[in-house]
Design a protein around this motif. Structure first.
Motif, mmCIF file in Angstrom:
data_model
loop_
_atom_site.group_PDB
_atom_site.id
_atom_site.type_symbol
_atom_site.label_atom_id
_atom_site.label_comp_id
_atom_site.label_asym_id
_atom_site.label_seq_id
_atom_site.Cartn_x
_atom_site.Cartn_y
_atom_site.Cartn_z
ATOM 1 N N SER A 163 -0.579 -5.151 1.329
ATOM 2 C CA SER A 163 -1.336 -4.045 0.727
ATOM 3 C C SER A 163 -2.541 -4.621 -0.019
ATOM 4 C CB SER A 163 -0.459 -3.298 -0.264
ATOM 5 O OG SER A 163 -0.344 -4.052 -1.451
ATOM 6 N N THR A 188 -9.330 -3.248 -7.290
ATOM 7 C CA THR A 188 -8.518 -3.287 -6.068
ATOM 8 C C THR A 188 -9.345 -2.807 -4.872
ATOM 9 O OG1 THR A 188 -6.648 -2.684 -7.476
ATOM 10 C CG2 THR A 188 -6.245 -2.684 -5.113
ATOM 11 N N ALA A 227 -6.456 0.081 -9.181
ATOM 12 C CA ALA A 227 -6.362 0.778 -7.891
ATOM 13 C C ALA A 227 -7.402 1.895 -7.798
ATOM 14 C CB ALA A 227 -4.970 1.370 -7.721
ATOM 15 N N GLN A 256 -3.270 -4.312 -3.073
ATOM 16 C CA GLN A 256 -2.798 -4.919 -4.345
ATOM 17 C C GLN A 256 -2.417 -6.377 -4.129
ATOM 18 O OE1 GLN A 256 0.274 -3.573 -7.590
ATOM 19 N NE2 GLN A 256 1.516 -4.480 -5.978
HETATM 20 FE FE1 HC1 Z 1 -3.175 3.042 -3.542
HETATM 21 FE FE2 HC1 Z 1 -3.887 1.052 -2.171
HETATM 22 S S1 HC1 Z 1 -4.877 3.081 -2.075
HETATM 23 S S2 HC1 Z 1 -1.802 1.971 -2.033
HETATM 24 O O1 HC1 Z 1 -2.726 4.422 -2.588
HETATM 25 O O2 HC1 Z 1 -3.978 0.801 -0.289
HETATM 26 O O3 HC1 Z 1 -1.075 2.582 -5.521
HETATM 27 O O4 HC1 Z 1 -5.073 4.130 -5.526
HETATM 28 O O5 HC1 Z 1 -4.085 0.612 -4.959
HETATM 29 O O6 HC1 Z 1 -2.523 -1.613 -2.702
HETATM 30 O O7 HC1 Z 1 -6.618 -0.167 -2.571
HETATM 31 C C1 HC1 Z 1 -1.884 2.872 -4.842
HETATM 32 C C2 HC1 Z 1 -4.304 3.786 -4.849
HETATM 33 C C3 HC1 Z 1 -3.836 1.267 -4.065
HETATM 34 C C4 HC1 Z 1 -3.104 -0.652 -2.461
HETATM 35 C C5 HC1 Z 1 -5.595 0.243 -2.412
#
Ligand code: HC1
Length: 574
Positions: free
Chosen positions: A323, A268, A230, A325
């Motif tokens: 998301s 990510t 992430a 992820q």
């Molecule tokens: Fe996050 Fe996301 S930013 S949610 O905050 O949208 O956990 O770092 O991985 O899925 O890219 C967390 C961080 C992350 C997702 C992305």
């Protein structure tokens, strides 16, 4: 300012300071346990006591304001004996399995006992309470045998997150922090944000550890084990190895993951770029076709669960985008699996996240694009640090390496996802250029940066005003949503992140003790690491990521296409 004396020396300190803050200016760290600035100011644990000339008894320095002419003593025998007695009393009903405790080495209680020379852990040996360990929730384990009832967890749950599913039950010797009617945590409306774990001084609260499962996958010759990291992990992992808060360790992290044995080390951030293309398309579609507005981001699983529990009438406002992820897992097990000619069932997709709610998210319905779960195991930044330590990798001396292709390529827009306002800024870069058809001169949407709980801005593009808002921390989300529902506020697009400050301050990040948290703006320092990486990036707009373009050309067609919907979008529970 006020003139005071500490331990016989004169100091000038700002009016309104507490004794604790005044002492800090005099380079004296008074120990604390229950105190968390602006969150848990209850003066209950009595570790921070000091003598004040003229006062009848020792005073709690965390709460006591200084007064002009005050004479304070922080290190008299009376003070030190009192602190030691308090610790001995805590230990008298504490599970002292420090050797095997997940917090050994960064436990605040352990450090205080060492500092204050508590050399007889059994001083007040006697009756003990015994609690069953609660492992009923998808993301964490609660062991009340190690709880010292400082109440930091319940304060953060109630005040910062406006959830309040834990609090003090019973009274006196059997006081314990648990859920209403002694329900298991898994039965409550806990959203898995893990902010309680981040502030716990001991090993009473910890994430569910999946490091053994990851090691087992890595040791399985029949599996392809891929990892994604992430955005916010790179801004905090170094803290687990003693680096200053805000050090970006992306290169060492990638090297460590490769040497741990992952077959591919991906980012990510790539899927963050992909999310932007899908979400910007969704926003423009809703704006142009009278869809449900405001559109609200859906990357933060703690926020999603909060919305489902507390604002079910706003589910239609949520973006249908999975998301990053989950998009990442979906693309890995479809597009990449086809490209590499491997069976998605033979892939183990591991994610490293700053978040504990991601452990919950991977088990949600409708998150299995290839007929198998998009992501198999989600570990926190802390678990990754433990894996690196377990295999003896000397993190600090590792060289820097880069991510693997094709899912390791990303833009500056992807990396800022990890800070509050980052998703909004990344989306605006793409949405505004798409709307106007012109290249943006300035890519910095500074109005949505910064750690304030709620931020608002209006941007003009192609003859229309786009009203946006950003909230982080669920009590801020609540305020913002109440304004939207009452008609007080009128937005087109809202970013909500469950943790205050966004993912950089997620519940899975390395824990900083209260002695640091109370005097350091951790969120700003970690966020700066991400904004600096963005500023230094060659590509700063998601739609310019060449590998995202390739993914659409080769596989998905266009943003919002039927195939993109099948693989990258999801549904919610009302
Ligand atoms: Fe996050 Fe996301 S930013 S949610 O905050 O949208 O956990 O770092 O991985 O899925 O890219 C967390 C961080 C992350 C997702 C992305």
């Amino acid at each position: 300012t006020l003139n005071i004396k500490i331990n016989g020396m004169s100091y000038e300190v700002p009016k309104g300071s507490t004794i604790l803050e005044a002492a800090k200016q005099a380079h004296i760290d008074i120990p604390t346990l229950c105190y968390l600035k602006e969150i848990n100011e209850i003066g209950a644990c009595r570790i921070c006591v000091v003598e004040v000339k003229g006062a009848r008894s020792l005073v709690a320095s965390c709460m006591h304001p200084v007064a002009d002419g005050m004479e304070i003593y922080t290190n008299t025998p009376k003070v030190l004996t009192s602190r030691k007695k308090t610790l001995e009393l805590i230990l008298s009903d504490h599970d002292r399995k420090c050797l095997s405790c997940v917090r050994s080495g960064n436990c605040e209680l352990q450090k205080l006992c060492n500092d204050l020379k508590v050399d007889n852990e059994l001083f007040y040996e006697g009756e003990r309470t015994h609690y069953t360990v609660d492992d009923t929730s998808p993301h964490m384990v609660r062991d009340n045998n190690k709880c010292i009832i400082c109440r930091r967890c319940s304060a953060v749950c109630e005040k910062v997150q406006s959830i309040g599913v834990i609090g003090a039950n019973d009274r006196g010797f059997i006081t314990n922090i648990s859920c209403a009617f002694d329900m298991d945590l898994g039965e409550t409306s806990c959203v898995s944000c893990g902010q309680c774990i981040a502030v716990c001084p001991t090993g009473a609260l910890a994430e569910k550890d999946y490091t053994e499962e990851v090691f087992a996958a890595l040791a399985d010759p029949d599996k392809y084990v891929f990892v994604q990291t992430a955005p916010a992990v790179r801004a905090a992992l170094g803290e687990a190895f003693g680096l200053p808060i805000g050090t970006n360790v992306e290169g060492k992290m990638v090297t460590a993951l490769r040497r741990l044995g992952f077959d591919k080390v991906f980012d990510t951030n790539f899927a963050a770029d992909l999310t932007i293309l899908e979400e910007a398309h969704e926003l423009l579609d809703r704006v142009q076709n009278n869809g449900v507005l405001p559109l609200i981001t859906s990357c933060s699983p703690g926020w999603i669960k909060y919305c489902e529990h507390y604002y079910p009438d706003m589910i239609d406002n949520l973006s249908s985008c999975k998301s990053p992820q989950q998009m990442f897992g979906a693309i890995t097990k479809t597009y990449l699996a086809e490209k590499l000619g491997i069976n998605p069932e033979d892939i183990v997709m591991v994610s490293v996240m700053p978040c504990t709610a991601k452990k919950f998210e991977i088990g949600r319905e409708n998150q299995n694009a290839a007929g198998v779960p998009d992501v198999d195991i989600s570990i926190t930044t802390r678990e990754l640090a433990r894996m690196i330590e377990r295999v003896g990798l000397n993190f600090l001396s590792l060289p820097d390496e880069g991510f693997d292709d094709p899912l390791g390529r990303s833009t500056g827009a992807g990396v800022i996802f990890g800070a509050t306002g980052g998703v909004m800024e990344a989306a605006l870069r793409t949405a505004v250029e798409t709307l106007t058809g012109e290249e943006l001169k300035n890519l910095d949407f500074t109005e949505v940066r910064g750690t304030q709980g709620i931020k608002e801005a209006t941007y003009r593009a192609a003859g229309m005003d786009i009203n946006v808002a950003v909230a982080s921390g669920l009590s801020n989300a609540r305020k913002l949503l109440d304004d939207v529902k009452s008609g007080k506020a009128n937005y087109h697009f809202i970013e909500i992140m469950g943790c205050p400050g966004g993912c950089v301050n997620g519940g899975g990040q390395p824990q900083q003790p209260a002695s640091v948290r109370n005097f350091t703006d951790i969120r700003t320092l970690r966020a700066k690491a991400l904004y600096d990486q963005d500023a230094a990036s060659e590509l700063r707009k998601s739609h310019e990521n060449p590998n995202i373009k390739m993914l659409y050309d080769e596989y998905l067609g266009k943003p919002g296409s039927h195939k993109a919907h099948d693989l990258l979008h999801t549904t919610y529970v009302k």
